[in-house]
Every structure is written in structure tokens, then in C-alpha cells.
Design an enzyme around this catalytic site. Structure first.
Site, mmCIF file in Angstrom:
data_model
loop_
_atom_site.group_PDB
_atom_site.id
_atom_site.type_symbol
_atom_site.label_atom_id
_atom_site.label_comp_id
_atom_site.label_asym_id
_atom_site.label_seq_id
_atom_site.Cartn_x
_atom_site.Cartn_y
_atom_site.Cartn_z
ATOM 1 N N ASN A 59 0.801 -1.219 0.000
ATOM 2 C CA ASN A 59 0.000 0.000 0.000
ATOM 3 C C ASN A 59 0.837 1.274 0.000
ATOM 4 O O ASN A 59 0.371 2.312 -0.469
ATOM 5 C CB ASN A 59 -0.929 -0.011 1.225
ATOM 6 C CG ASN A 59 -1.590 1.325 1.461
ATOM 7 O OD1 ASN A 59 -2.376 1.790 0.649
ATOM 8 N ND2 ASN A 59 -1.271 1.961 2.575
ATOM 9 N N TYR B 226 4.774 9.563 -10.714
ATOM 10 C CA TYR B 226 3.971 8.633 -9.906
ATOM 11 C C TYR B 226 3.157 7.714 -10.818
ATOM 12 O O TYR B 226 3.080 6.502 -10.603
ATOM 13 C CB TYR B 226 3.062 9.462 -9.013
ATOM 14 C CG TYR B 226 2.064 8.714 -8.169
ATOM 15 C CD1 TYR B 226 2.439 8.114 -6.978
ATOM 16 C CD2 TYR B 226 0.714 8.673 -8.530
ATOM 17 C CE1 TYR B 226 1.508 7.470 -6.166
ATOM 18 C CE2 TYR B 226 -0.222 8.038 -7.723
ATOM 19 C CZ TYR B 226 0.180 7.434 -6.552
ATOM 20 O OH TYR B 226 -0.742 6.804 -5.750
ATOM 21 N N LYS C 191 3.305 3.674 -10.966
ATOM 22 C CA LYS C 191 2.138 2.837 -10.716
ATOM 23 C C LYS C 191 1.803 1.959 -11.921
ATOM 24 O O LYS C 191 1.333 0.822 -11.750
ATOM 25 C CB LYS C 191 0.939 3.708 -10.326
ATOM 26 C CG LYS C 191 1.079 4.380 -8.971
ATOM 27 C CD LYS C 191 1.200 3.366 -7.834
ATOM 28 C CE LYS C 191 1.066 4.022 -6.474
ATOM 29 N NZ LYS C 191 1.157 3.034 -5.362
ATOM 30 N N ILE D 90 -9.240 9.666 -2.984
ATOM 31 C CA ILE D 90 -9.774 9.189 -1.712
ATOM 32 C C ILE D 90 -9.660 10.352 -0.722
ATOM 33 O O ILE D 90 -8.603 10.987 -0.639
ATOM 34 C CB ILE D 90 -8.978 7.993 -1.155
ATOM 35 C CG1 ILE D 90 -8.782 6.908 -2.209
ATOM 36 C CG2 ILE D 90 -9.665 7.427 0.085
ATOM 37 C CD1 ILE D 90 -7.829 5.813 -1.762
#
Length: 256
Positions: free
Chosen positions: A85, A149, A153, A182
Site C-alpha cells: 500500500n 507517480y 504505478k 480518496i
């Protein structure tokens, strides 16, 4: 209804366990019977009472990662489930990139993650069982900014598929969850710049809102569990519909 003992007798390692999403994952899995091993970059981040064991290391430091791997395996054994995570980004556009930021974000979000996961995944395969879930991002599917990023990913998505294909016969499953925005502390720096930003986000998402950490944690739990025993190599967006299509195009161009 999902059993409260779904993960009874299972050891789960969660990296980035002290963050907003990590904390939600830890609480959910522990609440369903898992023995949760938390990993983060400081002891302060690992204060959750849901953790049975805690390990501190830095994904930007290879020696620290290797020491962390040894500590996890020595103290807690080969986990039944690994939730990768941990991650971080700040270079939000191409104009914000330079060599140092590119290196930092790739090292943290791809190289460090793979370096930690690799020996654990191989140990799972040697044992003959294991479930791995990577937390990636919608940025790996389509471009929503954060280019370094996003590249990292996208690499994680490819790495998970390699595990699924090459180690499936050894009883190891690997899947990916790609959250959209989120509402966690990771958004605080953006909210500080623009307090109205969450309202602006809503028109981009078909559900009219962004997801919360508990919703993403549910997807993680499903993929990690025996309920998903036939699922491997999957990249699952949990994004309130963001990657399904461009809602503003419908609203602004087609006038639906």
C-alpha cells in the site's frame, strides 16, 4: 454477509499501514480475524491497536528494505497475504518534474515496492500459496497528472501481472486496486490551496462523489480473500466511475 472470521488464522503484511488508506485496510482485516503486521517509516505511524506486529523501514533505502524483509520473515514468518500500500507523490504536472523528483517518485513507488515484495512473493511461491494485492492508482490507467507517480504505478500494474502469470502454478495470486481520489490526509495540501476543490471534483465522477478509504479497503479485502480464489492478474479501479468515461464531455459537449 462476509464472515467476521474470514481471515482467521491468516497473517497479513500491510505496508504504509499508518496512512489513511493503510489504516482502513488494517482495521478491516483485523476486524475479520487477520493477524495484521504493519510496516511504515516510523513507529509513530504504527500506533494502531489493530496491529499484532510492527516493522519500520524506508522504501527509499535498499539496506533498510532488506533489514525490514528479514525482520518480517524472522518475526512473523512468510505472510499469507501481502498488501503493498505504501506510496507518495507531490510532482503533480510535467512542469514540476526534474531529475531528482523523477528519481524520488520512481524509487519510492516502484523500485522500493518491488524490492520489498520480491523475496516475500518468492517465499510464498516456495510454500505453495499466497495472495498479493498492490495499491496502484487510476493515474496508471489514464492521465490525471502526477506523471512520475503514474509511470511508477503503471510499472506496479505490470509487475503484478508478472507475478500472476509466472507464479500462479505455485499457488500465488496477485491483483491490483486502482483508487481514484480518496478523502484522506493526502488531500490536505490541495485543500489548503483551494478549499473548494472537493466540490470541483464531484462533476468528474459519475457517482457524484469520490470514494472513501473504507470502500477501497473492501475491494482490497475481497481480492486478498478466498472469495476471489479464481481471480488473479486483475487491475480493478475503485474510482466512483472516473475511468469508465468522461462525464464532463457528456455534460458539456453532448448536453445530456
Amino acid at each position: 454477509m462476509v464472515s467476521k472470521a474470514e481471515f482467521e488464522g491468516r497473517t497479513v503484511v500491510v505496508t504504509g499501514a499508518g496512512g489513511g488508506l493503510g489504516s482502513a485496510i488494517v482495521a478491516l482485516l483485523a476486524g475479520r480475524g487477520a493477524r495484521v503486521v504493519g510496516c511504515d517509516q516510523s513507529q509513530e505511524a504504527l500506533a494502531s491497536p489493530h496491529l499484532a506486529s510492527r516493522h519500520v523501514f524506508n522504501l527509499l533505502d535498499r539496506a533498510s528494505i532488506e533489514a525490514g524483509i528479514a525482520a518480517v520473515l524472522d518475526s512473523d514468518g512468510v505472510p499469507d497475504i501481502l498488501i503493498n500500500n505504501a506510496g507518495w507523490t507531490r510532482a503533480e504536472t510535467i512542469s514540476a518534474l526534474d531529475a531528482g523528483r523523477i528519481e524520488h517518485e520512481l524509487d519510492l513507488n516502484l523500485t522500493g515496492v518491488m524490492t520489498f515484495a520480491d523475496p516475500i512473493v518468492k517465499a510464498m511461491a516456495a510454500r505453495g500459496s499466497g495472495s498479493v494485492v498492490f495499491i496502484s492508482s487510476v493515474n496508471a490507467i489514464a492521465h490525471f497528472g502526477n506523471p512520475a507517480y503514474a509511470a511508477a504505478k503503471a510499472g506496479i500494474n505490470a509487475y503484478a501481472k508478472s507475478i500472476a502469470v509466472e507464479l500462479g502454478r505455485s499457488g500465488v495470486r496477485a491483483n491490483v486496486v486502482c483508487p481514484g481520489s480518496i478523502r484522506t490526509a493526502a488531500w490536505d495540501h490541495r485543500l489548503a490551496k483551494d478549499p473548494e476543490i472537493l466540490g470541483k471534483l464531484k462533476r468528474l465522477y459519475p457517482l457524484g462523489r469520490i470514494v472513501d478509504a473504507a470502500e477501497v479497503a473492501e475491494a482490497v479485502a475481497f481480492l486478498a480473500s478466498d472469495r476471489a480464489s479464481g481471480v488473479t492478474g486483475v487491475v480493478m479501479p475503485v474510482d466512483a466511475g472516473l475511468t469508465a468515461g468522461c462525464l464532463p464531455f457528456i455534460d458539456d459537449i453532448l448536453g445530456a
